[in-house]
Design a protein around this motif. Structure first.
Motif, PDB file in Angstrom:
ATOM      1  N   PHE A 150     -13.832 -24.132 -14.977  1.00  0.00           N
ATOM      2  CA  PHE A 150     -15.063 -23.892 -14.230  1.00  0.00           C
ATOM      3  C   PHE A 150     -15.059 -22.484 -13.636  1.00  0.00           C
ATOM      4  CE2 PHE A 150     -17.414 -23.875 -10.220  1.00  0.00           C
ATOM      5  CZ  PHE A 150     -18.675 -24.258 -10.660  1.00  0.00           C
ATOM      6  N   TYR A 151     -13.944 -22.137 -12.996  1.00  0.00           N
ATOM      7  CA  TYR A 151     -13.907 -20.829 -12.344  1.00  0.00           C
ATOM      8  C   TYR A 151     -13.703 -19.684 -13.326  1.00  0.00           C
ATOM      9  CZ  TYR A 151     -14.301 -23.117  -7.913  1.00  0.00           C
ATOM     10  OH  TYR A 151     -14.784 -23.849  -6.877  1.00  0.00           O
ATOM     11  N   LEU A 152     -13.178 -20.002 -14.515  1.00  0.00           N
ATOM     12  CA  LEU A 152     -13.078 -18.969 -15.554  1.00  0.00           C
ATOM     13  C   LEU A 152     -14.419 -18.797 -16.276  1.00  0.00           C
ATOM     14  CD1 LEU A 152      -9.602 -19.814 -17.133  1.00  0.00           C
ATOM     15  CD2 LEU A 152     -10.186 -17.751 -15.857  1.00  0.00           C
ATOM     16  N   VAL A 153     -15.378 -19.657 -15.926  1.00  0.00           N
ATOM     17  CA  VAL A 153     -16.684 -19.696 -16.581  1.00  0.00           C
ATOM     18  C   VAL A 153     -16.508 -19.866 -18.090  1.00  0.00           C
ATOM     19  CG1 VAL A 153     -18.994 -18.695 -16.542  1.00  0.00           C
ATOM     20  CG2 VAL A 153     -17.349 -18.025 -14.797  1.00  0.00           C
ATOM     21  N   LYS A 154     -15.726 -20.897 -18.438  1.00  0.00           N
ATOM     22  CA  LYS A 154     -15.478 -21.184 -19.853  1.00  0.00           C
ATOM     23  C   LYS A 154     -15.895 -22.625 -20.133  1.00  0.00           C
ATOM     24  CE  LYS A 154     -13.469 -17.373 -21.040  1.00  0.00           C
ATOM     25  NZ  LYS A 154     -14.205 -16.438 -21.870  1.00  0.00           N
ATOM     26  N   ASP A 155     -16.667 -22.797 -21.203  1.00  0.00           N
ATOM     27  CA  ASP A 155     -16.965 -24.154 -21.663  1.00  0.00           C
ATOM     28  C   ASP A 155     -15.818 -24.634 -22.523  1.00  0.00           C
ATOM     29  OD1 ASP A 155     -19.397 -24.298 -20.427  1.00  0.00           O
ATOM     30  OD2 ASP A 155     -20.408 -23.266 -22.087  1.00  0.00           O
ATOM     31  N   TYR A 156     -15.557 -25.916 -22.440  1.00  0.00           N
ATOM     32  CA  TYR A 156     -14.509 -26.462 -23.308  1.00  0.00           C
ATOM     33  C   TYR A 156     -14.807 -27.916 -23.584  1.00  0.00           C
ATOM     34  CZ  TYR A 156     -12.536 -29.230 -19.523  1.00  0.00           C
ATOM     35  OH  TYR A 156     -12.366 -30.166 -18.541  1.00  0.00           O
ATOM     36  N   GLU A 157     -14.151 -28.424 -24.609  1.00  0.00           N
ATOM     37  CA  GLU A 157     -14.233 -29.854 -24.918  1.00  0.00           C
ATOM     38  C   GLU A 157     -12.835 -30.344 -25.209  1.00  0.00           C
ATOM     39  OE1 GLU A 157     -16.764 -30.463 -28.345  1.00  0.00           O
ATOM     40  OE2 GLU A 157     -18.087 -28.905 -27.505  1.00  0.00           O
ATOM     41  N   LEU A 158     -12.656 -31.653 -25.049  1.00  0.00           N
ATOM     42  CA  LEU A 158     -11.378 -32.250 -25.453  1.00  0.00           C
ATOM     43  C   LEU A 158     -11.616 -33.095 -26.685  1.00  0.00           C
ATOM     44  CD1 LEU A 158      -9.696 -33.350 -22.110  1.00  0.00           C
ATOM     45  CD2 LEU A 158      -9.567 -31.170 -23.320  1.00  0.00           C
ATOM     46  N   GLU A 159     -10.755 -32.932 -27.664  1.00  0.00           N
ATOM     47  CA  GLU A 159     -10.849 -33.734 -28.881  1.00  0.00           C
ATOM     48  C   GLU A 159      -9.587 -34.565 -28.964  1.00  0.00           C
ATOM     49  OE1 GLU A 159     -12.405 -32.089 -32.916  1.00  0.00           O
ATOM     50  OE2 GLU A 159     -10.212 -32.007 -32.966  1.00  0.00           O
ATOM     51  N   PRO A 160      -9.732 -35.880 -29.190  1.00  0.00           N
ATOM     52  CA  PRO A 160      -8.530 -36.730 -29.231  1.00  0.00           C
ATOM     53  C   PRO A 160      -7.485 -36.159 -30.190  1.00  0.00           C
ATOM     54  CG  PRO A 160     -10.491 -38.069 -29.346  1.00  0.00           C
ATOM     55  CD  PRO A 160     -10.952 -36.639 -29.404  1.00  0.00           C
ATOM     56  N   LEU A 161      -6.223 -36.233 -29.759  1.00  0.00           N
ATOM     57  CA  LEU A 161      -5.144 -35.615 -30.520  1.00  0.00           C
ATOM     58  C   LEU A 161      -4.016 -36.618 -30.667  1.00  0.00           C
ATOM     59  CD1 LEU A 161      -3.489 -33.081 -31.560  1.00  0.00           C
ATOM     60  CD2 LEU A 161      -2.855 -32.742 -29.178  1.00  0.00           C
ATOM     61  N   SER A 162      -3.498 -36.702 -31.872  1.00  0.00           N
ATOM     62  CA  SER A 162      -2.323 -37.529 -32.091  1.00  0.00           C
ATOM     63  C   SER A 162      -1.129 -36.579 -32.161  1.00  0.00           C
ATOM     64  CB  SER A 162      -2.482 -38.307 -33.396  1.00  0.00           C
ATOM     65  OG  SER A 162      -1.381 -39.142 -33.545  1.00  0.00           O
ATOM     66  N   HIS A 163      -0.222 -36.695 -31.204  1.00  0.00           N
ATOM     67  CA  HIS A 163       0.854 -35.711 -31.064  1.00  0.00           C
ATOM     68  C   HIS A 163       2.100 -36.451 -30.598  1.00  0.00           C
ATOM     69  CE1 HIS A 163       3.171 -32.373 -29.385  1.00  0.00           C
ATOM     70  NE2 HIS A 163       2.349 -31.518 -29.961  1.00  0.00           N
ATOM     71  N   GLU A 164       3.242 -36.126 -31.206  1.00  0.00           N
ATOM     72  CA  GLU A 164       4.477 -36.865 -30.945  1.00  0.00           C
ATOM     73  C   GLU A 164       4.907 -36.802 -29.479  1.00  0.00           C
ATOM     74  OE1 GLU A 164       3.945 -34.677 -33.266  1.00  0.00           O
ATOM     75  OE2 GLU A 164       4.687 -35.351 -35.218  1.00  0.00           O
ATOM     76  N   SER A 165       4.520 -35.759 -28.777  1.00  0.00           N
ATOM     77  CA  SER A 165       4.991 -35.610 -27.405  1.00  0.00           C
ATOM     78  C   SER A 165       4.194 -36.455 -26.421  1.00  0.00           C
ATOM     79  CB  SER A 165       4.896 -34.141 -26.972  1.00  0.00           C
ATOM     80  OG  SER A 165       5.662 -33.323 -27.815  1.00  0.00           O
ATOM     81  N   PHE A 166       3.033 -36.956 -26.860  1.00  0.00           N
ATOM     82  CA  PHE A 166       2.129 -37.588 -25.910  1.00  0.00           C
ATOM     83  C   PHE A 166       1.859 -39.046 -26.230  1.00  0.00           C
ATOM     84  CE2 PHE A 166       1.005 -33.053 -26.047  1.00  0.00           C
ATOM     85  CZ  PHE A 166       1.215 -32.742 -24.715  1.00  0.00           C
ATOM     86  N   LEU A 167       1.411 -39.789 -25.211  1.00  0.00           N
ATOM     87  CA  LEU A 167       0.971 -41.160 -25.412  1.00  0.00           C
ATOM     88  C   LEU A 167      -0.305 -41.142 -26.250  1.00  0.00           C
ATOM     89  CD1 LEU A 167       1.365 -43.040 -22.018  1.00  0.00           C
ATOM     90  CD2 LEU A 167       2.263 -43.726 -24.249  1.00  0.00           C
ATOM     91  N   ASP A 168      -0.340 -42.018 -27.237  1.00  0.00           N
ATOM     92  CA  ASP A 168      -1.496 -42.072 -28.103  1.00  0.00           C
ATOM     93  C   ASP A 168      -2.725 -42.477 -27.284  1.00  0.00           C
ATOM     94  OD1 ASP A 168      -2.154 -41.391 -30.620  1.00  0.00           O
ATOM     95  OD2 ASP A 168      -2.188 -43.466 -31.367  1.00  0.00           O
ATOM     96  N   GLY A 169      -3.838 -41.792 -27.547  1.00  0.00           N
ATOM     97  CA  GLY A 169      -5.066 -42.108 -26.813  1.00  0.00           C
ATOM     98  C   GLY A 169      -5.145 -41.435 -25.463  1.00  0.00           C
ATOM     99  N   ARG A 170      -4.091 -40.723 -25.102  1.00  0.00           N
ATOM    100  CA  ARG A 170      -4.104 -40.026 -23.816  1.00  0.00           C
ATOM    101  C   ARG A 170      -3.724 -38.555 -24.003  1.00  0.00           C
ATOM    102  NH1 ARG A 170      -1.462 -44.216 -19.449  1.00  0.00           N
ATOM    103  NH2 ARG A 170      -2.635 -46.045 -20.114  1.00  0.00           N
ATOM    104  N   ALA A 171      -4.123 -38.003 -25.136  1.00  0.00           N
ATOM    105  CA  ALA A 171      -3.809 -36.603 -25.410  1.00  0.00           C
ATOM    106  C   ALA A 171      -5.003 -35.969 -26.095  1.00  0.00           C
ATOM    107  CB  ALA A 171      -2.580 -36.490 -26.302  1.00  0.00           C
ATOM    108  N   GLY A 172      -5.174 -34.686 -25.907  1.00  0.00           N
ATOM    109  CA  GLY A 172      -6.303 -34.017 -26.524  1.00  0.00           C
ATOM    110  C   GLY A 172      -6.020 -32.561 -26.834  1.00  0.00           C
ATOM    111  N   THR A 173      -6.772 -32.065 -27.813  1.00  0.00           N
ATOM    112  CA  THR A 173      -6.785 -30.639 -28.081  1.00  0.00           C
ATOM    113  C   THR A 173      -7.871 -30.033 -27.206  1.00  0.00           C
ATOM    114  OG1 THR A 173      -6.236 -31.119 -30.364  1.00  0.00           O
ATOM    115  CG2 THR A 173      -7.040 -28.906 -29.899  1.00  0.00           C
ATOM    116  N   ILE A 174      -7.550 -28.908 -26.576  1.00  0.00           N
ATOM    117  CA  ILE A 174      -8.570 -28.220 -25.792  1.00  0.00           C
ATOM    118  C   ILE A 174      -9.301 -27.281 -26.742  1.00  0.00           C
ATOM    119  CG2 ILE A 174      -9.005 -26.769 -23.785  1.00  0.00           C
ATOM    120  CD1 ILE A 174      -6.182 -27.641 -22.761  1.00  0.00           C
ATOM    121  N   LEU A 175     -10.587 -27.503 -26.878  1.00  0.00           N
ATOM    122  CA  LEU A 175     -11.381 -26.723 -27.819  1.00  0.00           C
ATOM    123  C   LEU A 175     -12.348 -25.833 -27.055  1.00  0.00           C
ATOM    124  CD1 LEU A 175     -12.477 -29.422 -30.421  1.00  0.00           C
ATOM    125  CD2 LEU A 175     -10.732 -27.670 -30.737  1.00  0.00           C
ATOM    126  N   SER A 176     -12.436 -24.594 -27.495  1.00  0.00           N
ATOM    127  CA  SER A 176     -13.488 -23.740 -26.964  1.00  0.00           C
ATOM    128  C   SER A 176     -14.230 -23.158 -28.151  1.00  0.00           C
ATOM    129  CB  SER A 176     -12.883 -22.632 -26.115  1.00  0.00           C
ATOM    130  OG  SER A 176     -13.913 -21.781 -25.680  1.00  0.00           O
TER     131      SER A 176
END
Lengths: 520, 564
Positions: free
Chosen positions: B499-525
């Motif tokens: 918000f303060y960087l004035v950047k729009d972003y979205e989260l896209e679900p991500l399947s990644h070995e380091s994270f719990l499935d369904g609780r991880a995302g790629t930050i997309l701009s």
């Protein structure tokens, strides 16, 4: 004791009670009235009265014992299903309407009341003519009402909410109540008569004086001012508990810069203030930019002291930018166009491409020299560097080198000394500095800067020199260039009170949270 | 940079005058020396010498010499360089050595009786020169012999490994060269210099006595010098002729300074060298160089008078002829470090004393600034601190286990690895910030919670399309650890930052070995991946030995700068 001091020592409950006395114009007040006026719980009233008597602010004025009538469990049951005489009459009338009749035995068989109670009820009803016994012992309800049944009903209702003083009833009623009250040998009765000691209290002389200070409602002690108190103004009548402010507060972990990085921030901003522009370079470097471009021969012992980390894969960069590779190679071999004799060996272009972890910040300066730097120009970098060293109290796995260059027509040995003098003042607040001849493979003349730090005494602050023409010319720079490097970690460590360089990068969060120091 | 030790008395004898410690210290800038240690009781001094191009200063004789010249204001004369008579002794070099160890230089030193102390100094100089200057004997090695036992001419030749036998230093039985290479400690230490050589270098005299097997070991009989010996042979062999000649010059001069008479030896080569097929050693190895006075002036920032420069350089050992604008200079024979006029300029400054130069403030105006990346980093650091995060500052060499295995990543995952590993703990450059922060978590279970940590720093990401095989990136890593840490909390932090960087972003679900499935995302701009966010998988926490839940995000910083 001063009344104000007495007042300050009072518990809010005590203040509350004294205020209640005050409201009653200091007349004797019963505990039940105090309860009413102060709106405190009975237990709170009795507790506060105890304290006030101990402090001799209140004394007992009179003591009266009175009898009070209340309902027992049995009494409540009577209210629910009727008293035994009432129940007998009602049951028999209902039976007659349905064409049924009951004997005494039949009613006893219904088990509604204990046999003793039923017998007493039969006796009463027969005496008052409310029932008659017919053929076969069948009970018949007459038209004559039983006055006792009605009286009992009235009394039950009168005391069902709260106990009443026995004396408030008529003598007649009192007799009936006593007859139907629990007593020894007769536990199953609807009423209970208890003796209550009622005391009246009155404030002592001091108590009266203190009571004047006590206002009803200004007596509740609170620890926390709330928005509600501010909204309704009730804070005016609150007493805010006084704190023991000498106690240590609880710890929190604030958001905070890392102390070593804070130190580097300070250095960075000082350099910018002196007109230096930041430059950056890659962590993975070629031997070319790390050493060859700095005129460190591929065979020379000066290179052996730079024991470096080699990258496993890929081992070599694809290319080294031209014309720099050829020009540096020519300079190493025979001096090229620099007026130097060169090192006089066969330069290995393959080795120049070998990938390593950057071993010195000067690599960043070399890249800057080769990318059309500003003239006049001042540059600095804080470059993470790596050396193939055993890690110990004075060697971290990786560390920062603060290095830079100054390009300009006016650059020479004396302006080099001038720059170092500024560094001594700005970086170490040193009024005294000394210059010693030094050796770096890429500078000539070379200087070591020693300063007298106000706290640390004489210390080495850095090394510098004029880049050899063998460094600058092959990279396309024709003006003289100062190369300088500062060793500031010791100052940071002393300010932070640490003795092991590894602690600058500690993984112990408690240490990071508590590490502090002022960098002047 | 070598460190040498010597005794104050020995130094004073060589200097020809007394030298209290303070006096000695005041002279040290002349030799770029730093006093490391002084033992008052014995007068033992330890010095570190900085200049790796001045091996002549790596001995007490050299240090005393440089100071002596300064005190007397002119170079010293060494008659062995001037004598015109043909040397009585010669060394004959055999065919084939040009492929093994081509060069040899030698001289004799007579009339000076070696003492325990001077022997220690000779051996120290021999070791420092062969080890540091001679690259552990590969380029240069030095041998000292008892002259009286040797019958000239000596041959420097090649033999088969099993052909020659002699008793090497430190042993009492004769061994073949082959055996020396496999059995003798020096053979084992330095044998790699001669690896794959079918024929090995050997020095022997006209009677067939073996002097030494260079650069490995001397003979026990001839090649061991004792205190009390007064006639020596000094010999240097190596692969770089200039370095070989220089090393002999240094040794000859050191011995001459102690009072020995140096007699040159003729060296006869069957092949051509830079100095021809026949030469006499020691000898001058530097030519006269003409240097414009202006070069000195502009380097030092002072207009120098030619006379003054001449005086100054002579007081540092140079031979100088000055005209109005040109200096004709020649280095003394024990130096070979003049590549460029700037080298002369430095010697002028050293000889004059750095203190004699008045510092001049650089006056040209320049604008200071931070890089865009650093400014953005500082902005985000301030923001994260405002959000209540503790900044972490880490070492960035980690282990593969930390970067890959513990994070639950596939074993094939690429990171920049070190080839010459010193310790597995520091064998890889980090490829993301998160493992650095988890190191802190593992080490800090007793620090009170919550832990809110961040670090902005460099990482190296393998990239085969990049010319260096990897890209250096700056990334932000954020960790929240406490008993109720979850996705939503860290998401809020990211959201506030963006918000303060004035950047729009979205989260896209991500399947990644380091994270719990369904609780991880790629930050997309704008459709581009710029980071990731999630709750760490319990398995990852277990791998790190962490027993509180952790939610994290990691954000690429270069992207933020590129856009703005």
């Amino acid at each position: 004791m001063q009344t104000s001091a007495v007042y300050d020592s009072l518990h809010p409950l005590e203040i509350n009670l004294l205020a209640a006395f005050s409201q009653s114009a200091d007349k004797p007040v019963s505990d039940s009235s105090l309860q009413e006026i102060s709106r405190l719980e009975p237990s709170q009233v009795s507790m506060a009265l105890g304290w006030l008597q101990a402090k001799e602010l209140v004394r007992i004025h009179s003591e009266v014992t009175t009898a009070w009538v209340g309902l027992t469990e049995v009494g409540h049951r009577y209210l629910e299903i009727g008293s035994p005489p009432e129940w007998i009459v009602k049951t028999c009338r209902q039976g007659a309407e349905e064409g049924r009749s009951f004997t005494v035995k039949d009613l006893q068989g219904l088990n509604t009341f204990p046999p003793a109670e039923l017998s007493r009820a039969f006796g009463l009803l027969k005496k008052e003519g409310a029932i008659a016994l017919g053929a076969g012992g069948r009970i018949e309800a007459t038209e004559t009402p039983s006055p006792t049944v009605e009286k009992l009903q009235t009394l039950l209702n009168q005391v069902k909410e709260s106990p009443q003083e026995l004396l408030s009833f008529s003598p007649d009623q009192q007799a009936l109540l006593r007859q139907y009250a629990v007593k020894r040998g007769s536990a199953q009765e609807p009423f209970r008569i208890d003796d209550r000691v009622q005391r009246e209290y009155t404030p002592t002389k001091t108590g009266k004086a203190v009571a004047k200070r006590c206002h009803a409602g200004a007596v509740e002690e609170v620890s926390q001012l709330t928005p509600d108190m501010l909204k309704d103004g009730s804070w005016r009548s609150k007493r805010f508990r006084k704190y023991t402010i000498s106690l240590r507060p609880p710890r929190v972990a604030p958001g905070r810069r890392h102390p070593y990085r804070e130190f580097l921030d300070l250095v960075k901003h000082k350099l910018v203030a002196m007109g230096f522009q930041e430059m950056r370079g890659p962590l993975v470097e070629t031997e070319f930019w790390d050493m060859d471009a700095l005129y460190m021969p591929q065979f020379h012992p000066a290179r052996a002291i730079h024991d470096v980390y080699f990258v496993k894969t890929p081992t070599h960069a694809e290319t080294i930018a031209e014309p720099f590779l050829s020009q540096v190679a020519a300079t190493h071999e025979h001096g090229g166009p620099t007026g130097s004799s060169g090192w006089g060996y066969r330069y290995d272009k393959e080795r120049a491409r070998r990938l390593i972890l950057r071993s010195q910040g000067t690599a960043v300066s070399a890249r800057t020299l080769a990318s059309n730097p500003l003239v006049p120009g001042k540059y600095f970098s804080m470059a993470r560097c790596f050396r193939y060293d055993q890690v110990d109290a004075t060697h971290a796995t990786d560390f920062f080198q603060i290095e830079g260059i100054v390009l300009g027509d006016d650059i020479n040995f004396r302006t080099l000394l001038g720059l170092l003098t500024i560094f001594a003042k700005e970086m170490a607040q040193a009024q005294e500095s000394k210059f010693f001849p030094a050796y770096f493979p890429f500078t000539e003349p070379s200087v070591e800067l020693h300063v007298r730090h106000p706290k640390l005494g004489w210390m080495e602050l850095g090394g510098a020199g004029l880049f050899r023409p063998e460094v600058t010319q092959p990279l396309g720079v024709t003006v003289p260039v100062i190369a300088w490097g500062l060793g500031l970690d010791r100052m940071a460590m002393v300010a932070l009170g640490i003795h092991d360089i590894r602690e600058l990068f500690s993984v112990d969060l408690e240490k990071v949270r508590t590490l502090r120091g002022r960098f002047a | 940079m070598p460190t040498i030790s010597f005794f104050q008395k020995d130094f004073e004898r060589l200097l020809g005058r007394t030298a209290p410690l303070e006096q000695l210290e005041s002279w040290l800038p002349l030799v770029k020396g730093e006093l490391k240690d002084y033992t008052q009781a014995t007068g033992e001094i330890r010095l570190e010498l900085q200049d790796s191009n001045r091996p002549d200063l790596w001995s007490v004789e050299g240090i005393a010499r440089q100071i002596r010249i300064k005190l007397q204001g002119s170079p010293l004369a060494y008659p062995f360089l001037q004598t015109k008579t043909k040397p009585k002794r010669s060394i004959l070099v055999a065919e084939g050595l040009e492929r093994v160890r081509p060069y040899v230089a030698a001289c004799t030193a007579t009339g000076y009786t070696v003492t325990e102390e001077s022997l220690t100094q000779l051996i120290q100089a021999q070791e420092k020169l062969a080890d540091l200057y001679g690259h552990k004997r590969k380029t240069v090695s030095v041998g000292l012999y008892r002259l009286s036992r040797i019958r000239f001419p000596v041959t420097y030749g090649l033999v088969k490994p099993t052909e020659a036998r002699f008793t090497p230093l430190g042993l009492s039985e004769k061994l073949t060269l082959q055996e020396i290479l496999t059995v003798h400690p020096k053979g084992i230490e330095y044998g790699s210099i001669l690896v794959d050589q079918p024929l090995l270098p050997l020095l022997w005299d006209t009677e067939g006595q073996i002097l030494s097997f260079p650069p490995i070991i001397n003979s026990q009989d001839i090649g061991q010098v004792h205190a009390g010996d007064s006639d020596l042979l000094v010999e240097v062999t190596g692969t770089d002729m200039r370095m070989v000649l220089l090393t002999l010059n240094i040794f000859a001069t050191n011995l001459a300074d102690r009072g020995a008479v140096i007699d040159p030896i003729d060296i006869q080569y069957p092949y051509d060298t830079e100095w021809g097929k026949s030469l006499r050693t020691p000898c001058d190895i530097s030519d006269v160089q003409k240097i414009p006075l202006k070069a000195i002036d502009s380097a030092l920032g002072l207009p120098f008078d030619a006379e003054l420069v001449q005086q100054t350089l002579r007081a540092y050992g140079y031979e100088v002829k000055a005209s109005r604008h040109i200096l004709a200079v020649r280095l003394p024979h024990y130096r070979s470090d003049l590549m460029h006029p700037v080298d002369v300029a430095e010697d002028v400054a050293i000889s004059r004393g750095y203190d004699s130069f008045v510092p001049l403030m650089p006056a040209q105006f320049t604008v200071g600034s931070l890089s865009a990346l650093e400014m953005m980093s500082d902005y985000i650091r301030d923001h994260m601190i405002g959000q209540g995060f503790q900044e972490i500052f880490s070492n960035i060499l980690l282990s593969r286990e930390e970067l890959v295995d513990r994070m639950g990543l596939p074993a094939a995952d690429q990171v920049v690895e070190v080839d010459n590993v010193m310790s597995q703990s520091f064998s890889c450059l980090r490829s993301w910030i998160l493992p650095s922060l988890l190191r802190v978590e593992t080490a800090s279970p007793r620090a009170f919670y919550p832990h809110r940590l961040f670090e902005i720093g460099e990482v190296a990401i393998p990239d085969s399309t990049h010319e260096l095989g990897s890209r250096t990136m700056v990334q932000l890593g954020v960790v929240i650890a406490h008993p109720h840490a979850n996705f939503s909390e860290v998401h809020t932090c990211l959201d506030m930052l963006m918000f303060y960087l004035v950047k729009d972003y979205e989260l896209e679900p991500l399947s990644h070995e380091s994270f719990l499935d369904g609780r991880a995302g790629t930050i997309l701009s704008q459709g581009q991946s710029v980071g990731l966010i999630g709750e760490l998988h319990p398995e990852v926490l277990e791998n790190w030995g962490i027993s509180v839940p952790i939610s994290v995000f990691e954000l690429d910083m270069d992207w933020l700068c590129a856009e703005s």
